[in-house]
Write an enzyme that holds these catalytic residues in place. Sequence first.
Site, PDB file in Angstrom:
ATOM      1  N   ASP A  65     -20.623  -1.898   1.413  1.00 54.54           N
ATOM      2  CA  ASP A  65     -19.717  -0.740   1.489  1.00 54.54           C
ATOM      3  C   ASP A  65     -19.350  -0.421   2.947  1.00 54.54           C
ATOM      4  O   ASP A  65     -18.180  -0.309   3.291  1.00 54.54           O
ATOM      5  CB  ASP A  65     -20.512   0.461   0.928  1.00 54.54           C
ATOM      6  CG  ASP A  65     -19.690   1.359   0.058  1.00 54.54           C
ATOM      7  OD1 ASP A  65     -18.584   0.969  -0.327  1.00 54.54           O
ATOM      8  OD2 ASP A  65     -20.177   2.478  -0.225  1.00 54.54           O
ATOM      9  N   ASP A  84     -11.182   2.833  -0.701  1.00 58.89           N
ATOM     10  CA  ASP A  84     -12.511   2.756  -1.309  1.00 58.89           C
ATOM     11  C   ASP A  84     -13.048   1.369  -0.956  1.00 58.89           C
ATOM     12  O   ASP A  84     -12.564   0.357  -1.464  1.00 58.89           O
ATOM     13  CB  ASP A  84     -12.440   2.947  -2.829  1.00 58.89           C
ATOM     14  CG  ASP A  84     -13.831   3.201  -3.399  1.00 58.89           C
ATOM     15  OD1 ASP A  84     -14.817   2.810  -2.745  1.00 58.89           O
ATOM     16  OD2 ASP A  84     -13.934   3.791  -4.489  1.00 58.89           O
ATOM     17  N   GLU A  89     -13.993   6.496   2.105  1.00 61.73           N
ATOM     18  CA  GLU A  89     -15.084   7.166   1.397  1.00 61.73           C
ATOM     19  C   GLU A  89     -16.317   7.399   2.279  1.00 61.73           C
ATOM     20  O   GLU A  89     -16.985   8.419   2.148  1.00 61.73           O
ATOM     21  CB  GLU A  89     -15.477   6.354   0.157  1.00 61.73           C
ATOM     22  CG  GLU A  89     -16.460   7.114  -0.718  1.00 61.73           C
ATOM     23  CD  GLU A  89     -16.726   6.467  -2.063  1.00 61.73           C
ATOM     24  OE1 GLU A  89     -16.340   5.306  -2.281  1.00 61.73           O
ATOM     25  OE2 GLU A  89     -17.351   7.147  -2.898  1.00 61.73           O
ATOM     26  N   ASP A 112     -10.184   6.495  -5.380  1.00 61.58           N
ATOM     27  CA  ASP A 112     -10.538   5.850  -6.647  1.00 61.58           C
ATOM     28  C   ASP A 112      -9.300   5.509  -7.480  1.00 61.58           C
ATOM     29  O   ASP A 112      -9.437   4.846  -8.526  1.00 61.58           O
ATOM     30  CB  ASP A 112     -11.456   6.764  -7.478  1.00 61.58           C
ATOM     31  CG  ASP A 112     -12.905   6.696  -7.001  1.00 61.58           C
ATOM     32  OD1 ASP A 112     -13.291   5.671  -6.420  1.00 61.58           O
ATOM     33  OD2 ASP A 112     -13.644   7.685  -7.212  1.00 61.58           O
ATOM     34  N   ILE A 123     -15.853  -0.178  -1.518  1.00 66.55           N
ATOM     35  CA  ILE A 123     -16.321  -0.844  -2.749  1.00 66.55           C
ATOM     36  C   ILE A 123     -16.219   0.181  -3.863  1.00 66.55           C
ATOM     37  O   ILE A 123     -16.984   1.158  -3.896  1.00 66.55           O
ATOM     38  CB  ILE A 123     -17.782  -1.333  -2.678  1.00 66.55           C
ATOM     39  CG1 ILE A 123     -17.891  -2.520  -1.739  1.00 66.55           C
ATOM     40  CG2 ILE A 123     -18.242  -1.779  -4.070  1.00 66.55           C
ATOM     41  CD1 ILE A 123     -19.170  -3.306  -1.886  1.00 66.55           C
ATOM     42  N   ASP A 124     -15.263  -0.025  -4.732  1.00 65.05           N
ATOM     43  CA  ASP A 124     -15.148   0.830  -5.907  1.00 65.05           C
ATOM     44  C   ASP A 124     -15.881   0.114  -7.036  1.00 65.05           C
ATOM     45  O   ASP A 124     -15.740  -1.096  -7.195  1.00 65.05           O
ATOM     46  CB  ASP A 124     -13.661   1.006  -6.245  1.00 65.05           C
ATOM     47  CG  ASP A 124     -13.469   1.943  -7.417  1.00 65.05           C
ATOM     48  OD1 ASP A 124     -14.206   2.941  -7.507  1.00 65.05           O
ATOM     49  OD2 ASP A 124     -12.578   1.675  -8.247  1.00 65.05           O
ATOM     50  N   THR A 181     -19.520   0.617  -7.619  1.00 64.96           N
ATOM     51  CA  THR A 181     -20.780   0.172  -7.001  1.00 64.96           C
ATOM     52  C   THR A 181     -21.779  -0.312  -8.064  1.00 64.96           C
ATOM     53  O   THR A 181     -22.530  -1.262  -7.824  1.00 64.96           O
ATOM     54  CB  THR A 181     -21.427   1.305  -6.167  1.00 64.96           C
ATOM     55  OG1 THR A 181     -21.515   2.457  -6.981  1.00 64.96           O
ATOM     56  CG2 THR A 181     -20.602   1.636  -4.954  1.00 64.96           C
TER      57      THR A 181
HETATM   58  P1  AMP Z   1     -15.677   3.302 -12.803  1.00 68.28           P
HETATM   59  O1  AMP Z   1     -16.099   2.032 -12.189  1.00 68.28           O
HETATM   60  O2  AMP Z   1     -14.255   3.286 -13.300  1.00 68.28           O
HETATM   61  O3  AMP Z   1     -16.629   3.819 -13.824  1.00 68.28           O
HETATM   62  O4  AMP Z   1     -15.590   4.375 -11.649  1.00 68.28           O
HETATM   63  C1  AMP Z   1     -16.360   4.373 -10.502  1.00 68.28           C
HETATM   64  C2  AMP Z   1     -16.046   5.652  -9.770  1.00 68.28           C
HETATM   65  O5  AMP Z   1     -16.371   6.750 -10.567  1.00 68.28           O
HETATM   66  C3  AMP Z   1     -16.821   5.851  -8.518  1.00 68.28           C
HETATM   67  O6  AMP Z   1     -16.090   5.414  -7.418  1.00 68.28           O
HETATM   68  C4  AMP Z   1     -17.061   7.348  -8.446  1.00 68.28           C
HETATM   69  O7  AMP Z   1     -16.342   7.912  -7.366  1.00 68.28           O
HETATM   70  C5  AMP Z   1     -16.475   7.866  -9.728  1.00 68.28           C
HETATM   71  N1  AMP Z   1     -17.272   8.892 -10.407  1.00 68.28           N
HETATM   72  C6  AMP Z   1     -18.494   9.364 -10.082  1.00 68.28           C
HETATM   73  N2  AMP Z   1     -18.876  10.345 -10.954  1.00 68.28           N
HETATM   74  C7  AMP Z   1     -17.854  10.496 -11.837  1.00 68.28           C
HETATM   75  C8  AMP Z   1     -17.639  11.352 -12.957  1.00 68.28           C
HETATM   76  N3  AMP Z   1     -18.547  12.241 -13.362  1.00 68.28           N
HETATM   77  N4  AMP Z   1     -16.467  11.233 -13.619  1.00 68.28           N
HETATM   78  C9  AMP Z   1     -15.548  10.331 -13.252  1.00 68.28           C
HETATM   79  N5  AMP Z   1     -15.707   9.496 -12.191  1.00 68.28           N
HETATM   80  C10 AMP Z   1     -16.844   9.565 -11.488  1.00 68.28           C
HETATM   81 MG    MG Z   2     -14.909   4.481  -6.065  1.00 66.47          MG
END
Ligand code: AMP
Ligand code: MG
Length: 357
Positions: free
Chosen positions: A48, A135, A72, A298, A137-138, A140
């Site tokens: 990251d 981001d 981020e 994101d 690393i989106d 993680t």
């Molecule tokens: P994903 O891989 O689509 O599940 O999304 C990952 C992203 O979800 C991360 O980068 C976080 O910033 C974000 N995230 C963290 N907590 C939450 C939450 N409660 N609701 C939605 N997104 C979140």
């Molecule tokens: Mg992210």
Amino acid sequence: MTSTHTDALAVMRNAVASAAAVCSAVQSRLDSLRAITKDDKSPVTIADFASQAIIARALRAALGDDLLLVAEETSAFLRDPAHAAHLDAALTVLREVPEANWPRATAEDFLSAIDAGAADPLSCRAIGGGFFTLDPIDGTKGFLRGGQYAIALAFVKDGHPQLAVMGCPNLASDRTASAESPAPPGCVFSTTRGSGRVIQASLQGTGHAADTGVAGHDTTPAIRAAFAGVRSHRVLAESVESAHSDQSASAIIMREVDPAYTLLRLDSQCKYAVVARGQADLYLRLPSKKGYIERIWDHAAGALIAQEAGCTVTDALGAPLDFSRGRGLESNKGIAVAPAGGGLHASVIAAIRRHVS
Ligand code: AMP
Ligand code: MG
């Protein structure tokens, strides 16, 4: 697309490709990095920070020190002496991976590059300029489980993403292949607002400073629609993590829209890309935690990629995404992406509204 946009997009694509190579290298050393730092999550932490620093450094080199980048991470964690092992491990990776283009990385240069990402979007707006959002690393969780993750970079101005580059180092270039199975070196998507086309290129062999190539193939709205149109059922892309999207609500909604639907659960913004190239019909992110505000990094890159491939991108109640409110999508709740035209987006929003009321 103006030539300035083309140049900026090439800089962004090279930066993302360099970062992707470093992330892949870290992913292939998960166990040794965990052993060095005695921390299970350290590989993603290291990748990251390295990814953010590589991209900030490349943008600064091309666009000057007055770069406005909203990213981020901050360097506070690495500056803490308790995390010296993480700092050392990240520096070693930066120096050793050729695509990082940083063989003599020093701690101070590394930390200062990370902090180049500390711009405040509201101040950028006040001076009338745009800003990059990153981001590094989106997804993680996906990175740590060897699944999908993305390096997502966008240029935002006037409340909208204008340029987008998203690297997906584990996403198969071939859209007929499984998106769930990791397929390095993966691919990179790029687009410009209003262009009506998304370029997909392989991440193989990219990432060197000299690389400005856009070899790859285009997805236009017509190409996406032709590919998706041969399916007899709808495919829903959603988060693997139930904490990030309400999966039981999406199941109720999808049963109304198409009882024969199938699921594509993927980490990261690569969900936008699979809808953009017609591999899935929908991306739903339904709020699962009261009060959660989505972060701009994101969504900025992914949203533009889906939009330029002919999709409607809104929040879960059908409102346009508003990127002018700061670091968060303060005016929005959740995400709903589906092809524009054909009525699918409208019927999904209607089903969500029935479900939440
Ligand atoms: P994903 O891989 O689509 O599940 O999304 C990952 C992203 O979800 C991360 O980068 C976080 O910033 C974000 N995230 C963290 N907590 C939450 C939450 N409660 N609701 C939605 N997104 C979140
Ligand atoms: Mg992210």
